[in-house]
Design a protein around this motif. Structure first.
Motif, PDB file in Angstrom:
ATOM      1  N   ARG A 176       0.777  -1.222   0.064  1.00  0.00           N
ATOM      2  CA  ARG A 176       0.067  -0.043   0.102  1.00  0.00           C
ATOM      3  C   ARG A 176       0.898   1.304  -0.024  1.00  0.00           C
ATOM      4  O   ARG A 176       0.178   2.260   0.123  1.00  0.00           O
ATOM      5  CB  ARG A 176      -0.850  -0.174   1.307  1.00  0.00           C
ATOM      6  CG  ARG A 176      -1.823  -1.105   1.019  1.00  0.00           C
ATOM      7  CD  ARG A 176      -2.985  -0.798   2.218  1.00  0.00           C
ATOM      8  NE  ARG A 176      -4.070   0.206   2.019  1.00  0.00           N
ATOM      9  CZ  ARG A 176      -4.414   1.059   3.023  1.00  0.00           C
ATOM     10  NH1 ARG A 176      -4.273   1.056   4.047  1.00  0.00           N
ATOM     11  NH2 ARG A 176      -5.494   2.178   2.595  1.00  0.00           N
TER      12      ARG A 176
ATOM     13  N   HIS B  10       1.130   5.667  -4.254  1.00  0.00           N
ATOM     14  CA  HIS B  10      -0.235   6.406  -4.162  1.00  0.00           C
ATOM     15  C   HIS B  10      -1.059   5.612  -5.187  1.00  0.00           C
ATOM     16  O   HIS B  10      -2.127   6.029  -5.019  1.00  0.00           O
ATOM     17  CB  HIS B  10       0.284   7.795  -4.699  1.00  0.00           C
ATOM     18  CG  HIS B  10      -1.006   8.819  -4.540  1.00  0.00           C
ATOM     19  ND1 HIS B  10      -1.263   9.381  -3.252  1.00  0.00           N
ATOM     20  CD2 HIS B  10      -1.880   9.292  -5.385  1.00  0.00           C
ATOM     21  CE1 HIS B  10      -2.490  10.283  -3.445  1.00  0.00           C
ATOM     22  NE2 HIS B  10      -2.693  10.134  -4.752  1.00  0.00           N
ATOM     23  N   PHE B  11      -0.699   5.548  -6.455  1.00  0.00           N
ATOM     24  CA  PHE B  11      -1.672   4.809  -7.230  1.00  0.00           C
ATOM     25  C   PHE B  11      -1.428   3.267  -7.430  1.00  0.00           C
ATOM     26  O   PHE B  11      -0.401   2.946  -7.314  1.00  0.00           O
ATOM     27  CB  PHE B  11      -1.477   5.216  -8.529  1.00  0.00           C
ATOM     28  CG  PHE B  11      -1.733   6.756  -8.556  1.00  0.00           C
ATOM     29  CD1 PHE B  11      -3.176   7.213  -8.612  1.00  0.00           C
ATOM     30  CD2 PHE B  11      -0.972   7.769  -8.907  1.00  0.00           C
ATOM     31  CE1 PHE B  11      -3.588   8.512  -8.651  1.00  0.00           C
ATOM     32  CE2 PHE B  11      -1.262   9.003  -8.858  1.00  0.00           C
ATOM     33  CZ  PHE B  11      -2.567   9.489  -8.867  1.00  0.00           C
ATOM     34  N   VAL B  12      -2.405   2.536  -7.379  1.00  0.00           N
ATOM     35  CA  VAL B  12      -2.563   1.133  -7.545  1.00  0.00           C
ATOM     36  C   VAL B  12      -2.048   0.710  -8.878  1.00  0.00           C
ATOM     37  O   VAL B  12      -1.332  -0.244  -9.102  1.00  0.00           O
ATOM     38  CB  VAL B  12      -3.804   0.440  -7.078  1.00  0.00           C
ATOM     39  CG1 VAL B  12      -3.941  -1.097  -7.488  1.00  0.00           C
ATOM     40  CG2 VAL B  12      -4.208   0.624  -5.577  1.00  0.00           C
ATOM     41  N   ASN B  13      -2.544   1.508  -9.999  1.00  0.00           N
ATOM     42  CA  ASN B  13      -2.472   0.989 -11.221  1.00  0.00           C
ATOM     43  C   ASN B  13      -1.365   1.732 -11.760  1.00  0.00           C
ATOM     44  O   ASN B  13      -1.167   1.686 -13.151  1.00  0.00           O
ATOM     45  CB  ASN B  13      -4.013   1.331 -11.972  1.00  0.00           C
ATOM     46  CG  ASN B  13      -4.370   2.581 -12.090  1.00  0.00           C
ATOM     47  OD1 ASN B  13      -3.655   3.606 -11.220  1.00  0.00           O
ATOM     48  ND2 ASN B  13      -5.127   2.976 -12.959  1.00  0.00           N
TER      49      ASN B  13
ATOM     50  N   ASP C 157       3.065   6.506 -10.995  1.00  0.00           N
ATOM     51  CA  ASP C 157       2.970   8.043 -10.769  1.00  0.00           C
ATOM     52  C   ASP C 157       2.805   8.574  -9.389  1.00  0.00           C
ATOM     53  O   ASP C 157       2.525   7.650  -8.521  1.00  0.00           O
ATOM     54  CB  ASP C 157       1.455   8.790 -11.656  1.00  0.00           C
ATOM     55  CG  ASP C 157       2.001   8.743 -13.185  1.00  0.00           C
ATOM     56  OD1 ASP C 157       2.689   8.298 -13.432  1.00  0.00           O
ATOM     57  OD2 ASP C 157       0.704   9.040 -13.744  1.00  0.00           O
ATOM     58  N   THR C 158       3.401   9.711  -8.994  1.00  0.00           N
ATOM     59  CA  THR C 158       3.105  10.335  -7.758  1.00  0.00           C
ATOM     60  C   THR C 158       1.942  11.306  -7.623  1.00  0.00           C
ATOM     61  O   THR C 158       1.548  11.438  -8.780  1.00  0.00           O
ATOM     62  CB  THR C 158       4.352  10.728  -7.132  1.00  0.00           C
ATOM     63  OG1 THR C 158       4.817  11.760  -7.909  1.00  0.00           O
ATOM     64  CG2 THR C 158       5.536   9.802  -7.211  1.00  0.00           C
ATOM     65  N   ASP C 159       1.263  11.334  -6.528  1.00  0.00           N
ATOM     66  CA  ASP C 159       0.446  12.635  -6.512  1.00  0.00           C
ATOM     67  C   ASP C 159       0.967  14.064  -6.721  1.00  0.00           C
ATOM     68  O   ASP C 159       1.513  14.603  -5.830  1.00  0.00           O
ATOM     69  CB  ASP C 159      -0.168  12.499  -4.882  1.00  0.00           C
ATOM     70  CG  ASP C 159      -1.307  13.444  -4.845  1.00  0.00           C
ATOM     71  OD1 ASP C 159      -1.856  14.098  -5.716  1.00  0.00           O
ATOM     72  OD2 ASP C 159      -1.705  13.468  -3.609  1.00  0.00           O
TER      73      ASP C 159
END
Lengths: 111, 837
Positions: free
Chosen positions: B800, B803-806, B809-811
């Protein structure tokens, strides 16, 4: 607006009874599963209370059987089915997105 | 055609009259017009001193302008009604408006009484009445150092508080031989003077001011006894004078010393004109409190809608907080019938309480409370309802031995007619029916009955009543954790221990229902950790915000990282590691209050990388994110300090390493001081240790945060082995018996028997559980494992931390700006780019 179902990952990419954030068309969507991945929900990742991209990191559970997420920042609760803000205070509701699971893959509709 | 009501004056009482009439006038037969000479509509003058403490004029307002509009009330702001023509039945204003009325209400209030002392017209002399007065004072005070308040009554002390809030050296000058001469007796006044002087206000009694000296500007006060007080500024708060000048011009009958004369119906000498509030003189009395004013407003509104109502005088009972001190008086403290006095006078605890009872001790006639007025609500009810007192009325004012509230008449004993809120005339019956009609929270009750919305003094009583009523009807009496578990935290802890259950799913299946929530999940996670000490990320779906990612989430969704630095001792090499990590990841750094270092601004995916470096260098989790031991702060102790008698740092490190990572109902802070100078502030910690010539003193249940509490001394002159044994027992007993999110200080406050009970358990083993508590602690100490070390070696737990599961990229919505050479989160305004939902 398209009715296309977009794949956002495999069931095993998500932890049970938790949320995960996915990026679709540049948008951040929080995807949750409850009851050990038997039910899936998708809402905006932005908590409208303080406009932060954090909802996927909130604890989930239920209120009288209705699934909900508690924002990790200030514990505002939202109904996962309708997106409705169900805590005290004047906070906007969430946008919800249709979600389905087919052969181990999670799909969202960006309508 | 609607009948026209003109209300002269829009103060608290004028406003209240408008509100009441509007509510009662369901046939809409009246058009209300009101004149307000001040530049803003009515505001809460009772809490005026809060204006200095940061409340805005808006915060204090009774109702916004929109309210008047919505209720179709014509309000003339900044326009004073200057004359009344009783023959033509018109009111003329300063701005030249002339309006007709059918009924007229004077609610002109009062002005400050300024004694005719030579020099009162000098600049630097103020009255304390309106927001404008306050603004003027604030402006003038900028160049002042000292201020004297003339008047040691209610208003004078309020004004003195205001002067003190302006950072002025404050003097309070009273003509009478004691403070609050109208409400207090000599002993009560003496204690109040002591308390107020201890808060830095100098009190001068028996002082009659004969001249205010200064060349245009105030420089000193000269008294009749030929003493002089040098001051830069003076606030006159010596009493009030009814504002009756317009009434006088209009030929209404006034009292010999002013005030518009009214009868039981609050009618003046003209049958179409009423007077209410501080301008009205009823049976020789001007009522300078807000509650009687509201009662008058209500009575007039009632009559206007055709119902019987009258004013028959009002109780002058009052409770306030003056300069941080509770002061209350009620009833008659010098009655004309034979009476007895019951007195507690404890200058050490700064408490004075006096009850005046009938000779047979059965009926309460009046009383005074200084320093602690918690009993006021109950006593006032006993007095007002003439209820029979308990056998020993002294019990009503004695502090109860277990630290709980003093005994006496509970709310359930009160008759339904008992008036709970005197500002809004709300009876116990009113509140009970509101609850029966569905009010299910204190704010509901306030909304539908208005109880507690005036001075707020009745709120403890309203709350008690609400709780009692809820209990009666069986609603929410349960202390259940939440809707999923019909058990308290303590019961859940016992269940987990007794059954050996180790997972939430099993606990829910056997003892709960539904799927859980953000209340029961973290509580269960904490209990599992306190009992079995398994790393908390083994059950990730239970952990609250910070525990979920083993870091503290900040306002922008980034995290802070705090490695453990036991006892605050750190080598240059380790310090360099922290600096390098912080530099590498561009983090903001700050020293914490617990003698360690916090690094802010880490993004979710960076946490494992950061911790990998820290763990490899030998750091461990600092558990700053957890409800568990935070730090054991220390002074340098006898190792370096000239005065130290014990090795504070050495002990602090041993204590911190022993209890690190132990999950408890709430966070735990500790400290060790090397001598009685107490530089580590151990007496404000959950447990604190102070070196003595003969060993260590152990203090427990302190708190330095929201509600500071000094620790209680548990044991003295202990050797280290005994000290550790006592702490083991204390901590496990707390973990076993406290409610969720209850700090040790709150736990102690509600622990039956208090510190004596705790001593009995920890030292004398009065419950016979010490062997068990020690074994449980030993298990926790022996199974400790650094959570971060465990996590960075387990890919499943790190799943976990992105930031993204798919995608990788970062937020991009996280943005920082530079401040003093470091980063800080950009405010919403600073974020140029729009956040897309």
């Amino acid at each position: 607006m398209s009715n296309e179902w977009i794949s956002v990952g495999k069931v095993e990419d998500f932890c049970k009874d938790l949320g995960g954030c996915v990026k679709v068309d540049g948008k951040q969507i929080a995807v949750f599963n409850v009851k050990e991945k038997s039910e899936w929900y998708a809402v905006q990742n932005l908590c409208p209370h303080d406009n932060r991209m954090v909802l996927s990191r909130g604890l989930i559970g239920d209120a009288s059987g209705t699934p909900k997420v508690a924002c990790p920042l200030h514990k505002h609760n939202f109904d996962l089915k309708t997106g409705e803000h169900v805590s005290e205070g004047d906070v906007d509701d969430l946008t919800t997105y249709p979600v389905k699971v087919e052969e181990g893959t999670i799909y969202l509709q960006m309508v | 055609m609607k009948k026209k009501i003109i209300v002269i004056g829009n103060g608290m009482v004028g406003y209240k009259f408008c509100e009441r009439l509007k509510e009662k006038d369901t046939d809409n037969q009246y058009q209300i017009i009101t004149f307000c000479e001040e530049p803003r509509p009515a505001y809460d003058r009772v809490h005026l001193s809060e204006y200095f403490a940061g409340k805005s004029a808006e915060d204090l307002s009774m109702a916004k302008l929109e309210w008047y509009k919505e209720n179709d009330i014509e309000i003339h702001i900044g326009d004073k009604a200057s004359s009344v023509d009783r023959v033509a039945k018109t009111v003329t204003s300063e701005k030249g408006l002339t309006l007709e009325y059918d009924k007229l209400v004077f609610a002109t209030g009062s002005s400050a009484f300024v004694p005719p002392v030579p020099g009162v017209d000098k600049s630097g002399v103020f009255v304390y009445r309106t927001i404008e007065d306050l603004d003027d004072m604030m402006e003038y005070a900028k160049d002042c150092k000292t201020c004297a308040v003339i008047g040691g009554g209610l208003l004078g002390l309020e004004a003195a508080k205001a002067a003190q809030d302006l950072d002025l050296e404050t003097h309070c000058v009273e003509f009478a031989p004691r403070l609050m001469p109208r409400q207090l007796d000599e002993a009560g006044g003496t204690l109040l003077k002591d308390i107020i002087e201890s808060r830095g206000i100098k009190v001068h009694l028996n002082k009659s001011t004969k001249n205010i000296a200064g060349d245009g500007k105030v420089t000193a006060m000269e008294f009749a006894d030929d003493t002089i007080l040098e001051v830069d500024m003076i606030i006159v708060s010596a009493g009030i004078r009814p504002r009756d000048e317009v009434a006088r011009e209009a030929g209404l009958t006034l009292g010999p010393r002013g005030g518009i004369l009214v009868n039981d119906s609050l009618l003046t000498s003209d049958p179409d004109i009423f007077a209410i509030g501080e301008c009205a003189l009823y049976e020789g009395m001007i009522y300078g409190l807000v509650a009687p004013g509201y009662q008058m407003a209500d009575a007039v509104a009632e009559q206007l809608v055709g119902r019987d109502a009258s004013f028959e005088g009002a109780d002058m009972s009052t409770k306030l907080k003056l300069i941080g001190t509770d002061v209350a008086s009620f009833g008659n403290i010098e009655p004309q019938v034979p009476f007895k006095e019951l007195v507690i006078n404890d200058p050490h605890s700064a408490i004075y309480k006096k009850l005046v009872v009938t000779e047979d001790g059965k009926t309460l006639l009046g009383g005074i409370l200084v320093g602690d007025a918690d009993a006021y609500g109950n006593l006032l009810q006993l007095y007002q309802n003439e209820m029979v007192l308990p056998e020993d009325p002294m019990q009503l004012i004695l502090p109860a031995s277990d630290g709980s509230a003093p005994g006496g008449a509970g709310v359930s004993d009160l008759p339904d007619s008992a008036q709970i809120c005197s500002c809004e005339s709300v009876s116990k019956g009113d509140i009970c029916s509101a609850i029966e009609d569905g009010a299910c929270s204190i704010s509901d009750i306030k909304k539908c009955t208005k109880a507690g919305t005036g001075c707020g003094g009745c709120m403890p009583l309203v709350t008690d009543l609400f709780k009692a009523k809820m209990k009666e009807s069986g609603v929410e009496v349960s202390n259940a954790l939440c809707e999923h578990f019909d058990m308290t935290r303590q019961e859940m802890y016992q269940t987990v221990r007794a059954t050996g259950i180790k997972t939430f799913d099993e606990l829910l299946e056997k003892h709960g229902k539904g799927t859980g929530c953000e209340t029961c999940k973290p509580a269960a996670a904490s209990i599992f950790a306190s009992t079995w000490n398994v790393p908390i990320l083994e059950q990730p779906s239970l952990n609250d915000t910070n525990d979920a990612f083993l870091a503290n989430m900040q306002q922008d969704g980034t995290y802070s990282v705090i490695p453990r630095i036991p006892g605050g001792e750190i080598t240059p090499d380790m310090l360099i590691i922290i600096g390098e990590v912080s530099k590498q990841f561009g983090l903001y750094m700050k020293i914490t209050g617990g003698q360690r270092i916090d690094m802010f601004g880490a993004k979710l995916h960076e946490l494992p990388e950061i911790w990998k470096i820290l763990v490899d260098a030998g750091f461990e989790s600092g558990h700053a994110y957890a409800k568990s031991l935070r730090t054991v702060k220390s002074c340098v102790g006898s190792t370096w300090c000239r005065y130290g008698v014990g090795d504070a740092v050495g002990l602090a490190i041993r204590v911190e390493n022993r209890y690190r990572g132990i999950r408890s109902p709430h966070k735990l802070k500790s400290a060790v001081s090397g001598c009685t100078r107490e530089c580590a502030e151990a007496q404000s910690k959950d447990f604190g240790i102070i070196a003595t010539e003969h060993g260590w003193n152990l203090y427990v249940c302190g708190n330095g945060g929201m509600k500071p509490r000094h620790t209680d001394l548990l044991a003295v002159d202990l050797d280290e082995e005994t000290l550790i044994k006592y702490i083991d027992r204390f901590l496990m007993y707390y973990i076993k018996t406290a409610d969720k999110l209850m700090r040790t200080s709150t736990w102690m406050d509600q622990l039956e028997g208090g510190i004596e009970h705790l001593k009995d358990v920890v030292i004398n083993d009065s419950l016979g559980i010490n062997a068990e508590l020690e074994a449980q602690m030993e298990h926790l100490v022996n199974t400790y494992e650094c959570e971060w070390k465990n996590a960075i070696n387990d890919p499943e737990k790190l799943k976990r931390f992105k930031h993204f599961v798919n995608c990788e990229d970062t937020d991009e919505t996280i943005e920082f700006v530079d401040e003093r050479g470091q980063i800080r989160p950009a405010s919403h305004e600073e974020k140029k780019q729009l956040v897309e939902v």
